[in-house]
Design a protein around this motif. Structure first.
Motif, PDB file in Angstrom:
ATOM      1  N   ALA A 132       0.869  -1.370  -0.179  1.00 34.39           N
ATOM      2  CA  ALA A 132       0.121  -0.172  -0.015  1.00 34.39           C
ATOM      3  C   ALA A 132       0.921   1.090   0.093  1.00 34.39           C
ATOM      4  CB  ALA A 132      -0.805  -0.026   1.331  1.00 34.39           C
ATOM      5  N   GLY A 133       2.025   1.101   0.225  1.00 33.62           N
ATOM      6  CA  GLY A 133       3.173   2.170   0.284  1.00 33.62           C
ATOM      7  C   GLY A 133       2.865   3.052   1.649  1.00 33.62           C
ATOM      8  N   ALA A 134       2.635   2.529   2.729  1.00 35.32           N
ATOM      9  CA  ALA A 134       2.247   3.397   3.741  1.00 35.32           C
ATOM     10  C   ALA A 134       3.599   3.266   4.650  1.00 35.32           C
ATOM     11  CB  ALA A 134       1.164   2.673   4.717  1.00 35.32           C
ATOM     12  N   PHE A 135       3.910   4.149   5.479  1.00 37.99           N
ATOM     13  CA  PHE A 135       4.838   4.047   6.532  1.00 37.99           C
ATOM     14  C   PHE A 135       5.104   2.972   7.214  1.00 37.99           C
ATOM     15  CE2 PHE A 135       6.987   4.716  10.371  1.00 37.99           C
ATOM     16  CZ  PHE A 135       8.270   5.408  10.229  1.00 37.99           C
ATOM     17  N   PRO A 136       6.068   2.193   7.276  1.00 39.41           N
ATOM     18  CA  PRO A 136       7.380   2.703   7.113  1.00 39.41           C
ATOM     19  C   PRO A 136       7.890   2.509   5.690  1.00 39.41           C
ATOM     20  CG  PRO A 136       7.764   0.965   8.238  1.00 39.41           C
ATOM     21  CD  PRO A 136       6.526   0.961   8.127  1.00 39.41           C
ATOM     22  N   PHE A 137       7.129   2.037   4.623  1.00 38.68           N
ATOM     23  CA  PHE A 137       7.623   1.846   3.285  1.00 38.68           C
ATOM     24  C   PHE A 137       6.996   2.907   2.252  1.00 38.68           C
ATOM     25  CE2 PHE A 137       6.408  -1.996   5.712  1.00 38.68           C
ATOM     26  CZ  PHE A 137       7.826  -2.353   5.844  1.00 38.68           C
ATOM     27  N   ASP A 138       6.805   4.144   2.725  1.00 38.52           N
ATOM     28  CA  ASP A 138       6.499   5.221   1.828  1.00 38.52           C
ATOM     29  C   ASP A 138       7.417   6.151   1.366  1.00 38.52           C
ATOM     30  OD1 ASP A 138       7.341   6.351   4.389  1.00 38.52           O
ATOM     31  OD2 ASP A 138       5.415   7.447   4.732  1.00 38.52           O
ATOM     32  N   GLY A 139       8.817   5.691   1.531  1.00 43.14           N
ATOM     33  CA  GLY A 139       9.824   6.484   0.658  1.00 43.14           C
ATOM     34  C   GLY A 139      10.459   7.240   1.995  1.00 43.14           C
ATOM     35  N   THR A 140       9.830   7.313   3.341  1.00 37.64           N
ATOM     36  CA  THR A 140      10.497   8.061   4.178  1.00 37.64           C
ATOM     37  C   THR A 140      11.918   7.584   4.551  1.00 37.64           C
ATOM     38  OG1 THR A 140       8.291   8.433   5.310  1.00 37.64           O
ATOM     39  CG2 THR A 140      10.267   8.434   6.852  1.00 37.64           C
ATOM     40  N   TRP A 141      13.087   8.220   4.822  1.00 37.67           N
ATOM     41  CA  TRP A 141      14.358   7.883   5.126  1.00 37.67           C
ATOM     42  C   TRP A 141      15.186   7.251   3.911  1.00 37.67           C
ATOM     43  CZ3 TRP A 141      12.312   5.693  10.171  1.00 37.67           C
ATOM     44  CH2 TRP A 141      11.904   6.840  10.967  1.00 37.67           C
ATOM     45  N   THR A 142      14.224   6.949   2.849  1.00 36.96           N
ATOM     46  CA  THR A 142      15.156   6.346   1.821  1.00 36.96           C
ATOM     47  C   THR A 142      16.219   7.336   1.249  1.00 36.96           C
ATOM     48  OG1 THR A 142      13.760   7.152  -0.048  1.00 36.96           O
ATOM     49  CG2 THR A 142      13.284   4.911   0.988  1.00 36.96           C
ATOM     50  N   HIS A 143      16.097   8.293   1.550  1.00 40.85           N
ATOM     51  CA  HIS A 143      17.381   9.220   0.938  1.00 40.85           C
ATOM     52  C   HIS A 143      18.299   9.992   2.296  1.00 40.85           C
ATOM     53  CE1 HIS A 143      14.572   9.329  -2.444  1.00 40.85           C
ATOM     54  NE2 HIS A 143      15.643   9.680  -3.152  1.00 40.85           N
ATOM     55  N   TYR A 144      18.093   9.090   3.196  1.00 37.55           N
ATOM     56  CA  TYR A 144      18.787   9.749   4.472  1.00 37.55           C
ATOM     57  C   TYR A 144      20.342   9.300   4.360  1.00 37.55           C
ATOM     58  CZ  TYR A 144      20.728   9.388   9.182  1.00 37.55           C
ATOM     59  OH  TYR A 144      21.503   9.632  10.452  1.00 37.55           O
ATOM     60  N   ARG A 145      21.155  10.359   4.668  1.00 34.94           N
ATOM     61  CA  ARG A 145      22.502  10.545   4.538  1.00 34.94           C
ATOM     62  C   ARG A 145      23.134  10.845   6.053  1.00 34.94           C
ATOM     63  NH1 ARG A 145      20.790   8.342   1.075  1.00 34.94           N
ATOM     64  NH2 ARG A 145      21.294   8.437  -1.093  1.00 34.94           N
ATOM     65  N   PRO A 146      23.872   9.943   6.682  1.00 32.80           N
ATOM     66  CA  PRO A 146      24.269  10.519   7.945  1.00 32.80           C
ATOM     67  C   PRO A 146      25.398  11.558   7.940  1.00 32.80           C
ATOM     68  CG  PRO A 146      25.382   8.448   7.562  1.00 32.80           C
ATOM     69  CD  PRO A 146      24.388   8.655   6.347  1.00 32.80           C
ATOM     70  N   ASP A 147      25.574  12.378   8.704  1.00 34.81           N
ATOM     71  CA  ASP A 147      26.561  13.549   8.862  1.00 34.81           C
ATOM     72  C   ASP A 147      27.904  12.775   8.720  1.00 34.81           C
ATOM     73  OD1 ASP A 147      28.240  15.263   9.678  1.00 34.81           O
ATOM     74  OD2 ASP A 147      26.861  16.580  10.762  1.00 34.81           O
ATOM     75  N   PRO A 148      28.653  13.287   7.814  1.00 33.38           N
ATOM     76  CA  PRO A 148      29.924  12.731   7.505  1.00 33.38           C
ATOM     77  C   PRO A 148      30.951  12.889   8.949  1.00 33.38           C
ATOM     78  CG  PRO A 148      29.678  13.939   5.640  1.00 33.38           C
ATOM     79  CD  PRO A 148      28.317  14.001   6.579  1.00 33.38           C
ATOM     80  N   ALA A 149      30.699  14.060   9.649  1.00 32.32           N
ATOM     81  CA  ALA A 149      31.527  14.021  10.829  1.00 32.32           C
ATOM     82  C   ALA A 149      31.167  13.075  11.886  1.00 32.32           C
ATOM     83  CB  ALA A 149      31.257  15.425  11.311  1.00 32.32           C
ATOM     84  N   TRP A 150      30.101  12.382  12.084  1.00 25.00           N
ATOM     85  CA  TRP A 150      29.882  11.499  12.926  1.00 25.00           C
ATOM     86  C   TRP A 150      30.653  10.217  12.918  1.00 25.00           C
ATOM     87  CZ3 TRP A 150      23.880  10.457  12.006  1.00 25.00           C
ATOM     88  CH2 TRP A 150      23.065  11.784  12.419  1.00 25.00           C
ATOM     89  N   GLY A 151      31.315   9.635  13.839  1.00 24.23           N
ATOM     90  CA  GLY A 151      32.373   8.711  14.012  1.00 24.23           C
ATOM     91  C   GLY A 151      31.429   7.478  14.602  1.00 24.23           C
ATOM     92  N   PRO A 152      32.234   6.343  14.936  1.00 25.49           N
ATOM     93  CA  PRO A 152      31.458   5.135  15.347  1.00 25.49           C
ATOM     94  C   PRO A 152      31.044   5.500  16.852  1.00 25.49           C
ATOM     95  CG  PRO A 152      33.757   4.644  14.344  1.00 25.49           C
ATOM     96  CD  PRO A 152      33.488   6.411  14.314  1.00 25.49           C
ATOM     97  N   VAL A 153      30.118   4.809  17.207  1.00 25.41           N
ATOM     98  CA  VAL A 153      29.528   4.835  18.724  1.00 25.41           C
ATOM     99  C   VAL A 153      29.928   3.638  19.333  1.00 25.41           C
ATOM    100  CG1 VAL A 153      27.627   5.052  20.044  1.00 25.41           C
ATOM    101  CG2 VAL A 153      27.552   6.044  17.717  1.00 25.41           C
ATOM    102  N   ALA A 154      30.490   4.136  20.480  1.00 22.42           N
ATOM    103  CA  ALA A 154      31.120   2.866  21.544  1.00 22.42           C
ATOM    104  C   ALA A 154      29.999   2.389  22.169  1.00 22.42           C
ATOM    105  CB  ALA A 154      32.339   3.738  22.127  1.00 22.42           C
ATOM    106  N   LEU A 155      30.003   1.013  22.366  1.00 24.46           N
ATOM    107  CA  LEU A 155      28.946   0.448  23.556  1.00 24.46           C
ATOM    108  C   LEU A 155      29.511   0.728  24.792  1.00 24.46           C
ATOM    109  CD1 LEU A 155      28.605  -2.920  21.750  1.00 24.46           C
ATOM    110  CD2 LEU A 155      26.820  -1.075  21.937  1.00 24.46           C
TER     111      LEU A 155
END
Length: 167
Positions: A132-155
């Motif tokens: 049906a193309g409803a959230f979360p399959f509606d295109g939301t976040w399909t063009h997401y790009r993280p900030d290149p300045a972010w590094g790995p997150v430590a547990l």
């Protein structure tokens, strides 16, 4: 972190009949592959993962069917139900790991055959939502790009405390 066989091999290196009873250990690792975005709703027995190619292009959605999530200050705990769904960008769905799901159904500590029916029904519901193309399959976040300045997150050192406490 990832689970591997006690001798360090990957879980899928064993035949299905041996895979789930072999001794395992956890080891620290770095994500391999391109990026993903994960969404775990507050209510539901599933999560959706957006997969991206190395060039940043959207590859599809991975529906992970899982036990109800337990949220706590360090994150979300859940347990995989083996059965998954891959949904391509054009919203065509394919079941994944049906052999593992069938093998584990009815085994001690897993799910019963009636629970298996409910797990599969949840997958079918999400396939319908995708079609049906409803959230979360509606295109939301399909063009997401993280900030290149972010590094790995430590547990944090106690990241698996609920597991150690038996939760």
């Amino acid at each position: 972190m990832e689970s591997v066989l006690a001798d360090g091999r990957g879980l899928r290196e064993l035949p299905l009949a041996e895979r789930f009873d072999a001794p395992r250990v956890r080891r620290e690792t770095t994500w391999r592959g391109s990026g993903i975005v994960q969404f775990a709703p507050a209510a539901g027995e599933w999560s959706v993962w957006w997969f991206f190619a190395e060039d940043g292009g959207f590859e599809g959605w991975y529906v992970n069917l899982e036990a109800p999530q337990v949220r706590w200050e360090r994150g979300i705990d859940s347990s995989d139900r083996a059965l998954d769904v891959w949904i391509s960008p054009d919203r065509v769905a394919h079941w994944k790991d049906e052999d593992e799901f069938a093998f584990l159904t009815g085994r001690p500590g897993r799910w019963t055959p009636s629970q298996a029916d409910a797990i599969r029904a949840t997958g079918r519901e999400l396939i319908d939502v995708a079609a049906a193309g409803a959230f979360p399959f509606d295109g939301t976040w399909t063009h997401y790009r993280p900030d290149p300045a972010w590094g790995p997150v430590a547990l944090p050192s106690d990241w698996d405390r609920p597991h150690l406490a038996g939760a």
